[in-house]
Write a protein that holds these residues in place. Structure first.
Motif, PDB file in Angstrom:
ATOM      1  N   PHE A  63       0.872  -1.174   0.000  1.00 54.76           N
ATOM      2  CA  PHE A  63       0.000   0.000   0.000  1.00 54.76           C
ATOM      3  C   PHE A  63       0.906   1.220   0.000  1.00 54.76           C
ATOM      4  O   PHE A  63       1.663   1.433   0.932  1.00 54.76           O
ATOM      5  CB  PHE A  63      -0.902   0.016   1.241  1.00 54.76           C
ATOM      6  CG  PHE A  63      -1.957  -1.045   1.221  1.00 54.76           C
ATOM      7  CD1 PHE A  63      -3.195  -0.796   0.657  1.00 54.76           C
ATOM      8  CD2 PHE A  63      -1.712  -2.303   1.751  1.00 54.76           C
ATOM      9  CE1 PHE A  63      -4.178  -1.767   0.628  1.00 54.76           C
ATOM     10  CE2 PHE A  63      -2.682  -3.283   1.728  1.00 54.76           C
ATOM     11  CZ  PHE A  63      -3.921  -3.012   1.167  1.00 54.76           C
ATOM     12  N   GLN A  67      -1.124   7.348   4.094  1.00 58.71           N
ATOM     13  CA  GLN A  67      -2.527   7.251   4.501  1.00 58.71           C
ATOM     14  C   GLN A  67      -2.958   5.809   4.756  1.00 58.71           C
ATOM     15  O   GLN A  67      -4.073   5.566   5.191  1.00 58.71           O
ATOM     16  CB  GLN A  67      -3.443   7.911   3.463  1.00 58.71           C
ATOM     17  CG  GLN A  67      -3.574   7.155   2.159  1.00 58.71           C
ATOM     18  CD  GLN A  67      -2.508   7.524   1.130  1.00 58.71           C
ATOM     19  OE1 GLN A  67      -1.413   7.958   1.472  1.00 58.71           O
ATOM     20  NE2 GLN A  67      -2.835   7.338  -0.131  1.00 58.71           N
ATOM     21  N   TRP A  68      -2.080   4.853   4.486  1.00 60.49           N
ATOM     22  CA  TRP A  68      -2.396   3.427   4.649  1.00 60.49           C
ATOM     23  C   TRP A  68      -1.537   2.792   5.727  1.00 60.49           C
ATOM     24  O   TRP A  68      -0.397   3.197   5.952  1.00 60.49           O
ATOM     25  CB  TRP A  68      -2.149   2.674   3.342  1.00 60.49           C
ATOM     26  CG  TRP A  68      -2.942   3.175   2.189  1.00 60.49           C
ATOM     27  CD1 TRP A  68      -2.477   3.884   1.124  1.00 60.49           C
ATOM     28  CD2 TRP A  68      -4.345   3.029   1.977  1.00 60.49           C
ATOM     29  NE1 TRP A  68      -3.501   4.175   0.271  1.00 60.49           N
ATOM     30  CE2 TRP A  68      -4.670   3.659   0.766  1.00 60.49           C
ATOM     31  CE3 TRP A  68      -5.375   2.416   2.694  1.00 60.49           C
ATOM     32  CZ2 TRP A  68      -5.952   3.703   0.263  1.00 60.49           C
ATOM     33  CZ3 TRP A  68      -6.654   2.457   2.191  1.00 60.49           C
ATOM     34  CH2 TRP A  68      -6.937   3.084   0.986  1.00 60.49           C
ATOM     35  N   ARG A 149      -5.070  11.219   7.186  1.00 61.30           N
ATOM     36  CA  ARG A 149      -6.457  11.105   6.725  1.00 61.30           C
ATOM     37  C   ARG A 149      -7.389  12.127   7.371  1.00 61.30           C
ATOM     38  O   ARG A 149      -8.559  12.209   7.011  1.00 61.30           O
ATOM     39  CB  ARG A 149      -6.986   9.696   6.994  1.00 61.30           C
ATOM     40  CG  ARG A 149      -6.385   8.674   6.067  1.00 61.30           C
ATOM     41  CD  ARG A 149      -7.009   7.308   6.285  1.00 61.30           C
ATOM     42  NE  ARG A 149      -6.640   6.415   5.202  1.00 61.30           N
ATOM     43  CZ  ARG A 149      -7.313   6.272   4.088  1.00 61.30           C
ATOM     44  NH1 ARG A 149      -8.415   6.928   3.890  1.00 61.30           N
ATOM     45  NH2 ARG A 149      -6.881   5.446   3.147  1.00 61.30           N
ATOM     46  N   ASN A 183      -7.031  -2.068   5.746  1.00 58.74           N
ATOM     47  CA  ASN A 183      -6.989  -0.943   4.806  1.00 58.74           C
ATOM     48  C   ASN A 183      -8.255  -0.837   3.958  1.00 58.74           C
ATOM     49  O   ASN A 183      -8.676   0.267   3.601  1.00 58.74           O
ATOM     50  CB  ASN A 183      -5.737  -1.036   3.917  1.00 58.74           C
ATOM     51  CG  ASN A 183      -4.503  -0.535   4.614  1.00 58.74           C
ATOM     52  OD1 ASN A 183      -4.569   0.251   5.546  1.00 58.74           O
ATOM     53  ND2 ASN A 183      -3.356  -0.989   4.173  1.00 58.74           N
ATOM     54  N   LEU A 184      -8.879  -1.965   3.641  1.00 56.03           N
ATOM     55  CA  LEU A 184     -10.135  -1.910   2.897  1.00 56.03           C
ATOM     56  C   LEU A 184     -11.222  -1.224   3.730  1.00 56.03           C
ATOM     57  O   LEU A 184     -11.997  -0.422   3.209  1.00 56.03           O
ATOM     58  CB  LEU A 184     -10.586  -3.302   2.465  1.00 56.03           C
ATOM     59  CG  LEU A 184      -9.820  -3.881   1.286  1.00 56.03           C
ATOM     60  CD1 LEU A 184     -10.225  -5.328   1.034  1.00 56.03           C
ATOM     61  CD2 LEU A 184     -10.029  -3.057   0.026  1.00 56.03           C
ATOM     62  N   ASP A 185     -11.269  -1.519   5.017  1.00 55.48           N
ATOM     63  CA  ASP A 185     -12.245  -0.859   5.892  1.00 55.48           C
ATOM     64  C   ASP A 185     -11.836   0.589   6.176  1.00 55.48           C
ATOM     65  O   ASP A 185     -12.696   1.454   6.326  1.00 55.48           O
ATOM     66  CB  ASP A 185     -12.435  -1.628   7.185  1.00 55.48           C
ATOM     67  CG  ASP A 185     -13.313  -2.861   7.007  1.00 55.48           C
ATOM     68  OD1 ASP A 185     -13.890  -3.026   5.903  1.00 55.48           O
ATOM     69  OD2 ASP A 185     -13.431  -3.636   7.954  1.00 55.48           O
ATOM     70  N   ARG A 187     -10.490   2.578   4.139  1.00 57.85           N
ATOM     71  CA  ARG A 187     -10.866   3.339   2.941  1.00 57.85           C
ATOM     72  C   ARG A 187     -12.256   3.971   3.095  1.00 57.85           C
ATOM     73  O   ARG A 187     -12.500   5.075   2.625  1.00 57.85           O
ATOM     74  CB  ARG A 187     -10.837   2.386   1.746  1.00 57.85           C
ATOM     75  CG  ARG A 187     -11.163   2.962   0.411  1.00 57.85           C
ATOM     76  CD  ARG A 187     -11.272   1.840  -0.573  1.00 57.85           C
ATOM     77  NE  ARG A 187     -12.304   0.930  -0.128  1.00 57.85           N
ATOM     78  CZ  ARG A 187     -13.107   0.265  -0.905  1.00 57.85           C
ATOM     79  NH1 ARG A 187     -12.998   0.374  -2.193  1.00 57.85           N
ATOM     80  NH2 ARG A 187     -14.023  -0.535  -0.423  1.00 57.85           N
ATOM     81  N   ASP A 188     -13.160   3.267   3.780  1.00 60.50           N
ATOM     82  CA  ASP A 188     -14.527   3.741   3.933  1.00 60.50           C
ATOM     83  C   ASP A 188     -14.773   4.519   5.222  1.00 60.50           C
ATOM     84  O   ASP A 188     -15.882   4.996   5.456  1.00 60.50           O
ATOM     85  CB  ASP A 188     -15.499   2.555   3.881  1.00 60.50           C
ATOM     86  CG  ASP A 188     -15.419   1.804   2.563  1.00 60.50           C
ATOM     87  OD1 ASP A 188     -15.151   2.454   1.527  1.00 60.50           O
ATOM     88  OD2 ASP A 188     -15.607   0.579   2.574  1.00 60.50           O
TER      89      ASP A 188
END
Length: 190
Positions: A63, A67-68, A149, A183-185, A187-188
């Motif tokens: 990533f 931010q990740w 973020r 990271n997928l969570d 993102r939202d």
């Protein structure tokens, strides 16, 4: 019946029983359990978002950007076809230099002393594909991720806690955080 013939028959019976149990019954049991979906790999461990496959729960990925949350380094750039470690040992001067370089970069990026950087942050796993890091390494990254973020650090820390998995069966392995899923969570997260 002579002793040698009796021993031979006993050995043949043992081979036959072990062949049936270990060569037939056990593989069929494992296959059956897999078909029942008791394994987390039954679905291929693919992660889909909006009907599109974006990752696997079992394979780490890089990533880019602060931010990740960052995963462990990979000796094979997270390529499942190039799975494997570097084969460099603890006395390899190049590996030692690489580890110290990574440690300094992570300490600078996350604003912590180099001694606080966990080992898995600077060393690749044996497969080079490990999607998980320790909760300590994930928590070390919380302030940076939250700052970049524009999110409250407590909210990001809570997300890490939600993604922390305990030891398998309560005693195998160590607690871990799957960086891909985190990271997928993230993102939202608003």
């Amino acid at each position: 019946m002579p002793e040698s013939v009796r021993q031979l028959l006993t050995a043949l019976k043992t081979v036959l029983v072990l062949t049936v149990v270990l060569g037939v019954a056990y593989p069929l049991l494992v296959l059956g359990l897999g078909r029942l979906g008791l394994s987390h790999q039954a679905d291929g461990s693919l992660i889909t978002v909006d009907g599109r496959v974006v990752a696997s729960r079992l394979v780490g990925q890089a990533f880019g950007g602060d931010q990740w949350f960052q995963p462990r380094p990979s000796a094979g750039d997270y390529d499942a076809q190039a799975s494997g470690g570097s084969n460099a040992g603890p006395n390899d001067p190049e590996l030692v230099a690489t580890i110290e370089k990574r440690r300094a970069a992570i300490a600078r990026r996350d604003g912590v002393p180099p001694a606080d950087v966990p080992a898995e942050a600077v060393t690749a796993s044996g497969s080079g594909l490990d999607p998980s890091i320790s909760p300590a390494y994930a928590l070390l990254q919380v302030d940076r991720v939250a700052r970049v973020r524009g999110l409250p650090a407590d909210r990001v820390r809570q997300l890490v806690q939600q993604h922390t998995t305990g030891r398998t069966l309560g005693f195998l392995g160590e607690p871990r955080v799957n960086v891909v899923e985190l990271n997928l969570d993230l993102r939202d997260l608003r």
